[in-house]
Design a protein around this motif. Structure first.
Motif, PDB file in Angstrom:
ATOM      1  N   THR A  57       0.745  -1.249  -0.096  1.00 14.21           N
ATOM      2  CA  THR A  57       0.273   0.049   0.030  1.00 14.21           C
ATOM      3  C   THR A  57       0.902   1.258   0.083  1.00 14.21           C
ATOM      4  N   GLY A  58       1.991   1.110   0.663  1.00 16.41           N
ATOM      5  CA  GLY A  58       2.935   2.251   0.702  1.00 16.41           C
ATOM      6  C   GLY A  58       2.392   3.335   1.863  1.00 16.41           C
ATOM      7  N   LEU A  59       1.500   2.708   2.427  1.00 20.39           N
ATOM      8  CA  LEU A  59       0.831   3.303   3.667  1.00 20.39           C
ATOM      9  C   LEU A  59       1.153   2.734   4.974  1.00 20.39           C
ATOM     10  N   GLY A  60       0.772   3.273   5.965  1.00 22.07           N
ATOM     11  CA  GLY A  60       0.971   2.534   7.398  1.00 22.07           C
ATOM     12  C   GLY A  60       1.628   3.223   8.440  1.00 22.07           C
ATOM     13  N   TRP A 392      -4.938   0.541  -1.835  1.00 19.95           N
ATOM     14  CA  TRP A 392      -4.187   1.911  -1.467  1.00 19.95           C
ATOM     15  C   TRP A 392      -5.327   2.602  -0.915  1.00 19.95           C
ATOM     16  N   LYS A 393      -6.394   2.836  -1.790  1.00 23.81           N
ATOM     17  CA  LYS A 393      -7.560   3.782  -1.057  1.00 23.81           C
ATOM     18  C   LYS A 393      -7.949   3.232   0.106  1.00 23.81           C
ATOM     19  N   TYR A 394      -8.280   2.068   0.483  1.00 25.26           N
ATOM     20  CA  TYR A 394      -8.869   1.635   1.716  1.00 25.26           C
ATOM     21  C   TYR A 394      -7.961   2.057   2.859  1.00 25.26           C
ATOM     22  N   SER A 395      -6.577   1.861   2.567  1.00 27.65           N
ATOM     23  CA  SER A 395      -5.591   2.241   3.770  1.00 27.65           C
ATOM     24  C   SER A 395      -5.386   3.787   3.771  1.00 27.65           C
ATOM     25  N   HIS A 396      -5.711   4.514   2.894  1.00 24.72           N
ATOM     26  CA  HIS A 396      -5.417   5.982   2.841  1.00 24.72           C
ATOM     27  C   HIS A 396      -6.723   6.417   3.725  1.00 24.72           C
ATOM     28  N   TRP A 397      -7.749   6.006   3.287  1.00 19.70           N
ATOM     29  CA  TRP A 397      -9.018   6.797   4.117  1.00 19.70           C
ATOM     30  C   TRP A 397      -9.136   6.078   5.586  1.00 19.70           C
TER      31      TRP A 397
END
Length: 514
Positions: A57-60, A392-397
């Motif tokens: 995801t590039g997030l976290g 990615w969108k799930y993780s972002h929001w």
């Protein structure tokens, strides 16, 4: 004095308190219950070496709430687009995601005080030293934090000018000018503004910053009865802000003489509690100033009998600290968790197209869903960006804390439904498009209530500890009184004060505060 204090977990001296039970379990320790305490991060920028984030995801977040609360908090407020660190320590840029929360509270509070015939105004940011020093007892409490302007360009000012830490001394010289007779009362003013307090302890976004936004109300009455009634009315509005909007449980009560507002008559407050750190947070205060400031600033009037009398005054305020309390209370290892009432986006709609799917149909369904919800007064948006995957969108929001996610894929399109995913507990449910608005509204109300109930449960599960006094000493500071609740729990006969050993007369909350 009686002493009821939120209990200190024995393990909280080395790690965050896991839970804390309040009041209902005091039968074992009677009046020894204390806000528990754990260490806080000394990072100024959410620093620390970054771990590699998840590649998918590039997030976290690189820190977990249970493992390193201070670093976790610093990460969340930045990664959720709430603040940006500024190049002056203790000052923060409040991004639109934060301002929308502040505006939601402001809209509620401003409307309520206008019902009370309180009018908005604005006074200057600068304070002359002569006025500032006029009420010495009052300013003594703020003196270490007062910032001063000493130069203009390259020239030294003949007289330094202070930047307001609060506005009693700014406003009250003019109250004495405007109030002449009983018909000039009550005078009830409020201002939405910023103040500066040059904190030297560890600055923390929202909780302790050197500049912050707040409202400050300043009122004057002919009688103490009128002043007393307003103090409690405003305190109830502060409770509503925390509990009804931010879903954070608080306790209303009265401060001790040692902890009351400097120069005031008495102080009431709403107090919150952060189970992960075991720390109490003063959420907002409503002060009766009595006639102390009236004496100092000669705020007198001619009453209806033609006699000279002094006014009774109040001041009250809540600040952007409220937002930090909300983040600390509800956030998790995925990021921010927003109560629906204050979320800028209550519902995010995400298309989930697969290979050979009717992508145009799915995107159109997302757009029409947003339109339907928006027209019903629900704050909804669609994330139609084609350069990010649905995951990615799930993780972002989720990071940004949006309360409800609606997913629309080929199956949903075919069945005329949406997949709803709650942010508070990750529960999933398929919702038919028929009657979607009512179903979404019901879900948002459920999420709002669940966040409050969960926060209250965590607060009420904190453990108690008998040797509070000994364990609260040390580098991190001792516990202090927070407030004495208006709603006093029952007290068994023979309950003793934990400090003096004498019979207790009332319950009082103690703890270490931010």
């Amino acid at each position: 004095m009686s002493a009821a204090v939120f209990a200190l977990n024995p393990s909280s001296l080395t790690r965050p308190c896991l839970s804390s039970r309040i009041l209902s379990i005091f039968s074992s320790y009677h009046s020894t219950s204390v806000f528990a305490m754990a260490g806080e991060s000394k990072s100024k920028s959410g620093g620390g070496k970054k771990k590699e984030v998840k590649k998918e995801t590039g997030l976290g977040l690189t820190n977990k709430k249970d493992d390193n609360f201070g670093e976790w908090y610093s990460e969340v407020v930045v990664n959720a687009d709430m603040i940006e660190y500024y190049d002056i320590s203790g000052c923060y840029i409040l991004r639109p995601w934060t301002m929308s929360i502040w505006e939601a509270m402001q809209e509620f509070f401003d409307a309520e005080i206008k019902k009370m015939k309180i009018k908005n105004c604005y006074f200057p940011l600068f304070v002359s030293p002569g006025v500032l020093q006029k009420e010495k007892d009052h300013i003594e409490g703020f003196a270490p934090e007062v910032a001063w302007v000493t130069k203009s360009g390259e020239s030294d000012l003949e007289v330094p000018i202070a930047i307001r830490p609060t506005s009693e001394t700014v406003m009250y010289p003019y109250y004495s000018k405007w109030i002449r007779g009983h018909r000039d009362l009550p005078l009830k003013l409020n201002q939405w503004c910023n103040v500066v307090r040059w904190e030297f302890s560890n600055p923390t976004p929202f909780i302790r910053s050197r500049e912050f936004l707040w409202q400050e109300g300043h009122t004057a009455f002919a009688t103490q009865e009128e002043a007393d009634a307003e103090v409690l009315a405003i305190l109830e509005l502060y409770r509503q802000i925390y509990e009804d909007y931010l879903a954070v449980p608080v306790i209303k009560g009265k401060k001790s003489e040692m902890e009351k507002f400097a120069g005031g008559y008495y102080t009431t407050s709403v107090e919150a509690f952060i189970p992960h750190t075991g720390r109490g947070v003063q959420g907002a205060t409503s002060h009766c100033l009595g006639q102390n400031f009236a004496k100092m600033f000669e705020i007198t009037y001619e009453n209806d009998k033609g006699e000279k009398a002094m006014v009774w005054q109040n001041s009250w305020a809540y600040s952007t600290r409220t937002i930090g309390v909300m983040v600390m209370t509800h956030g998790d290892d995925k990021g921010l968790v927003l109560p629906p009432k204050v979320a800028a986006v209550q519902v995010i709609v995400i298309p989930v197209p697969f290979k050979d799917a009717d992508t145009i149909g799915i995107f159109d369904a997302c757009a029409s869903t947003v339109k339907l919800l928006s027209e019903a007064g629900i704050r909804a948006e669609a994330d139609l960006r084609d350069n990010y995957s649905p995951g990615w969108k799930y993780s972002h929001w989720e990071m940004k804390g949006v309360p409800l996610r609606l997913e629309i894929g080929p199956k949903d399109l075919a069945n005329s439904q949406v997949r709803a995913v709650r942010r508070d507990n990750s529960a999933k449910k398929d919702l038919p498009m028929t009657n979607l608005v009512d179903q979404v509204k019901e879900l948002l109300n459920t999420i709002q209530k669940n966040l409050f109930d969960l926060a209250k449960q965590k607060r009420d599960e904190c453990e108690v500890e008998k040797d509070v006094k000994a364990r609260t000493k040390g580098e991190m500071g001792a516990a202090k009184t927070l407030c004495s609740p208006f709603d006093q729990p029952e007290m068994e006969d023979g309950t003793l004060c934990f400090a003096s050993g004498k019979p207790a007369k009332k319950w009082t909350y103690w703890g270490r505060s931010y």
